[in-house]
Design a protein around this motif. Structure first.
Motif, PDB file in Angstrom:
ATOM      1  N   VAL A 190       0.872  -1.165   0.000  1.00 51.02           N
ATOM      2  CA  VAL A 190       0.000   0.000   0.000  1.00 51.02           C
ATOM      3  C   VAL A 190       0.907   1.212   0.000  1.00 51.02           C
ATOM      4  N   HIS A 191       0.656   2.169  -0.905  1.00 52.09           N
ATOM      5  CA  HIS A 191       1.531   3.326  -0.973  1.00 52.09           C
ATOM      6  C   HIS A 191       1.458   4.068   0.349  1.00 52.09           C
ATOM      7  N   LYS A 192       2.506   3.848   1.197  1.00 54.87           N
ATOM      8  CA  LYS A 192       2.463   4.347   2.566  1.00 54.87           C
ATOM      9  C   LYS A 192       2.377   5.857   2.623  1.00 54.87           C
ATOM     10  N   ASN A 193       2.620   6.533   1.517  1.00 57.37           N
ATOM     11  CA  ASN A 193       2.435   7.979   1.529  1.00 57.37           C
ATOM     12  C   ASN A 193       0.965   8.364   1.588  1.00 57.37           C
ATOM     13  N   THR A 194       0.049   7.387   1.466  1.00 56.87           N
ATOM     14  CA  THR A 194      -1.367   7.744   1.501  1.00 56.87           C
ATOM     15  C   THR A 194      -1.742   8.415   2.800  1.00 56.87           C
ATOM     16  N   ASP A 195      -1.092   8.053   3.903  1.00 50.06           N
ATOM     17  CA  ASP A 195      -1.491   8.644   5.160  1.00 50.06           C
ATOM     18  C   ASP A 195      -0.825   9.989   5.407  1.00 50.06           C
ATOM     19  N   ILE A 196      -0.057  10.498   4.425  1.00 51.83           N
ATOM     20  CA  ILE A 196       0.432  11.858   4.552  1.00 51.83           C
ATOM     21  C   ILE A 196      -0.041  12.712   3.378  1.00 51.83           C
ATOM     22  N   LEU A 197      -0.741  12.101   2.403  1.00 59.16           N
ATOM     23  CA  LEU A 197      -1.294  12.888   1.310  1.00 59.16           C
ATOM     24  C   LEU A 197      -2.409  13.790   1.813  1.00 59.16           C
ATOM     25  N   LEU A 198      -3.174  13.291   2.780  1.00 65.01           N
ATOM     26  CA  LEU A 198      -4.255  14.091   3.331  1.00 65.01           C
ATOM     27  C   LEU A 198      -3.674  15.200   4.193  1.00 65.01           C
ATOM     28  N   GLU A 199      -4.030  16.423   3.889  1.00 64.52           N
ATOM     29  CA  GLU A 199      -3.589  17.529   4.727  1.00 64.52           C
ATOM     30  C   GLU A 199      -4.186  17.370   6.107  1.00 64.52           C
ATOM     31  N   ALA A 200      -3.390  17.621   7.121  1.00 64.69           N
ATOM     32  CA  ALA A 200      -3.868  17.459   8.493  1.00 64.69           C
ATOM     33  C   ALA A 200      -5.007  18.433   8.767  1.00 64.69           C
ATOM     34  N   GLY A 201      -6.058  17.921   9.384  1.00 66.43           N
ATOM     35  CA  GLY A 201      -7.155  18.786   9.795  1.00 66.43           C
ATOM     36  C   GLY A 201      -8.225  18.999   8.748  1.00 66.43           C
ATOM     37  N   THR A 202      -8.315  18.116   7.730  1.00 67.38           N
ATOM     38  CA  THR A 202      -9.359  18.255   6.704  1.00 67.38           C
ATOM     39  C   THR A 202     -10.610  17.461   7.059  1.00 67.38           C
ATOM     40  N   ASN A 203     -10.570  16.733   8.148  1.00 65.49           N
ATOM     41  CA  ASN A 203     -11.667  15.867   8.593  1.00 65.49           C
ATOM     42  C   ASN A 203     -11.960  14.760   7.583  1.00 65.49           C
ATOM     43  N   LEU A 207     -13.874 -10.347   2.869  1.00 65.69           N
ATOM     44  CA  LEU A 207     -13.802 -11.546   3.696  1.00 65.69           C
ATOM     45  C   LEU A 207     -15.075 -12.344   3.470  1.00 65.69           C
ATOM     46  N   GLY A 208     -14.971 -13.458   2.776  1.00 63.99           N
ATOM     47  CA  GLY A 208     -16.133 -14.306   2.555  1.00 63.99           C
ATOM     48  C   GLY A 208     -17.282 -13.589   1.872  1.00 63.99           C
ATOM     49  N   GLY A 209     -16.970 -12.660   0.984  1.00 63.97           N
ATOM     50  CA  GLY A 209     -18.003 -11.923   0.268  1.00 63.97           C
ATOM     51  C   GLY A 209     -18.518 -10.704   1.002  1.00 63.97           C
ATOM     52  N   HIS A 210     -18.044 -10.467   2.209  1.00 62.51           N
ATOM     53  CA  HIS A 210     -18.439  -9.293   2.976  1.00 62.51           C
ATOM     54  C   HIS A 210     -17.377  -8.200   2.816  1.00 62.51           C
ATOM     55  N   HIS A 211     -17.803  -6.945   2.975  1.00 60.30           N
ATOM     56  CA  HIS A 211     -16.899  -5.820   2.775  1.00 60.30           C
ATOM     57  C   HIS A 211     -16.533  -5.198   4.117  1.00 60.30           C
ATOM     58  N   TYR A 212     -15.234  -5.126   4.370  1.00 61.06           N
ATOM     59  CA  TYR A 212     -14.717  -4.556   5.606  1.00 61.06           C
ATOM     60  C   TYR A 212     -13.695  -3.469   5.270  1.00 61.06           C
ATOM     61  N   GLY A 213     -13.384  -2.667   6.268  1.00 61.67           N
ATOM     62  CA  GLY A 213     -12.421  -1.608   6.035  1.00 61.67           C
ATOM     63  C   GLY A 213     -11.624  -1.288   7.286  1.00 61.67           C
ATOM     64  N   VAL A 214     -10.430  -0.714   7.068  1.00 62.38           N
ATOM     65  CA  VAL A 214      -9.595  -0.204   8.161  1.00 62.38           C
ATOM     66  C   VAL A 214      -8.989   1.114   7.703  1.00 62.38           C
ATOM     67  N   ASN A 215      -8.620   1.931   8.653  1.00 61.90           N
ATOM     68  CA  ASN A 215      -7.951   3.190   8.363  1.00 61.90           C
ATOM     69  C   ASN A 215      -6.604   2.898   7.693  1.00 61.90           C
ATOM     70  N   VAL A 216      -6.349   3.537   6.560  1.00 64.94           N
ATOM     71  CA  VAL A 216      -5.088   3.332   5.846  1.00 64.94           C
ATOM     72  C   VAL A 216      -3.890   3.661   6.736  1.00 64.94           C
ATOM     73  N   ALA A 217      -4.074   4.581   7.680  1.00 62.77           N
ATOM     74  CA  ALA A 217      -2.978   4.959   8.569  1.00 62.77           C
ATOM     75  C   ALA A 217      -2.476   3.783   9.401  1.00 62.77           C
ATOM     76  N   LYS A 218      -3.292   2.723   9.515  1.00 66.46           N
ATOM     77  CA  LYS A 218      -2.884   1.534  10.265  1.00 66.46           C
ATOM     78  C   LYS A 218      -2.240   0.482   9.377  1.00 66.46           C
ATOM     79  N   VAL A 219      -2.281   0.691   8.074  1.00 65.41           N
ATOM     80  CA  VAL A 219      -1.763  -0.302   7.133  1.00 65.41           C
ATOM     81  C   VAL A 219      -0.288  -0.052   6.872  1.00 65.41           C
TER      82      VAL A 219
END
Length: 325
Positions: free
Chosen positions: A4-17, A26-38
């Motif tokens: 995962v392009h680790k720069n994704t968590d710094i592309l967002l300007e801080a404080g843009t909400n 997973l088994g046909g279900h859709h899940y997500g996590v914050n990219v900052a944790k990847v």
């Protein structure tokens, strides 16, 4: 091996909400996590899993990641998803980093990364939470729902010592080294009821008995704005309302960085703000500084937060980061 392009968590300007969410299957279900944790995504057939004897439920074993053994969890097993096995050509290892820990999760396949506002993050109902305690929110995307996983909670299920815990020995030492703290007025913003209650209790135990609570950045900002209006109208110092603000980052409606930015820039307050989050790393520290935070600490180090508050308020320092333990 893909990353995962680790720069994704710094592309967002801080404080843009805004937050970037990595969607996976997973088994046909859709899940997500914050990219900052990847940290990285690896083809599952490119890593060797070392099995352990009698592992806890959901633990596959360990993989070697950057020269270190890394615990690997089977999300299907943890979440109770059974049935057809994933397509081996799409099966991945999602390597994450949060709470100062690196953990790998086996997933069926990657979908895409979405940039969304925290305003679109829907907290789950109490009934849904009871049936799905590993989910802490929902994002609606086109024709589907993406369930945002609470990785910290999942880790706690596997091994309580790895989750949000407190170093009681260090807090007891802080209690024994008495300092008057009951006069310090704190506003604490945290969306997790469990963490909010736990941290509040620990702050109370070491003498911070004057703590006001908020469940997200928007609610906290409303409290600060009202306090400032009353302060301006009466001519009393703002410190009569709050001496310090403590905030999480990941919160629905308004995140902690946006909240901090608005306190510092829109309201022009010099009140110290401490960011307390599982996401603290070098890039996130840069964001904390960019929005004017005076300190930052990594969950679950409540004792560290107490030290930072003491140094900012009691000793009068202007900025201190996650440097003490």
């Amino acid at each position: 091996m893909s990353k995962v392009h680790k720069n994704t968590d710094i592309l967002l300007e801080a404080g843009t909400n805004e937050v970037e969410v990595f969607e996976f299957n997973l088994g046909g279900h859709h899940y997500g996590v914050n990219v900052a944790k990847v940290n990285q995504i690896i083809q599952r057939d490119q890593v060797k899993i070392t099995r352990t004897d009698c592992p806890p439920h959901g633990v596959l074993g360990t993989i070697t990641f950057r020269g270190k053994p890394t615990m690997t969890l089977d999300l299907r097993s943890v979440l109770g998803i059974y049935g057809e096995e994933p397509d081996p050509s799409r099966a991945l290892m999602l390597v994450t980093q949060f709470n100062d820990q690196v953990v790998a999760f086996a997933i069926d396949g990657a979908e895409r990364i979405h940039r969304v506002s925290w305003e679109k993050f829907e907290p789950i109902s109490s009934n849904f939470a009871q049936e799905n305690p590993y989910v802490n929110g929902i994002i609606r995307l086109d024709d589907r729902l993406v369930l945002i996983l609470d990785l910290e909670y999942i880790l706690t299920l596997i091994n309580p010592r790895l989750g949000m815990t407190v170093d009681t020995q260090k807090l007891q030492k802080i209690e024994e080294e008495f300092k008057p703290r009951d006069h310090i007025k704190i506003l604490f913003a945290e969306d997790s009821a469990m963490i909010r209650k736990m941290v509040h209790g620990q702050l109370m135990d070491v003498g911070f008995t004057n703590v006001d609570l908020a469940t997200n950045g928007s609610e906290a900002l409303d409290k600060v704005r009202r306090a400032k209006e009353e302060s301006d109208a009466s001519g009393t110092p703002f410190s009569e309302y709050y001496d310090l603000i403590l905030t999480d980052i990941e919160m629905p409606v308004m995140d902690g960085l946006t909240f901090c930015k608005r306190v510092k820039q829109e309201l022009a307050l010099e009140t110290p703000v401490i960011v307390f989050s599982s996401l603290i790393n070098d890039q996130m520290i840069a964001k904390c500084k960019a929005v004017g935070a005076n300190g930052w600490g990594t969950k679950p180090k409540v004792n560290l937060i107490v030290n930072i508050i003491d140094r900012l308020i009691v000793q009068g320092e202007s900025q201190i980061g996650d440097l003490l333990d």
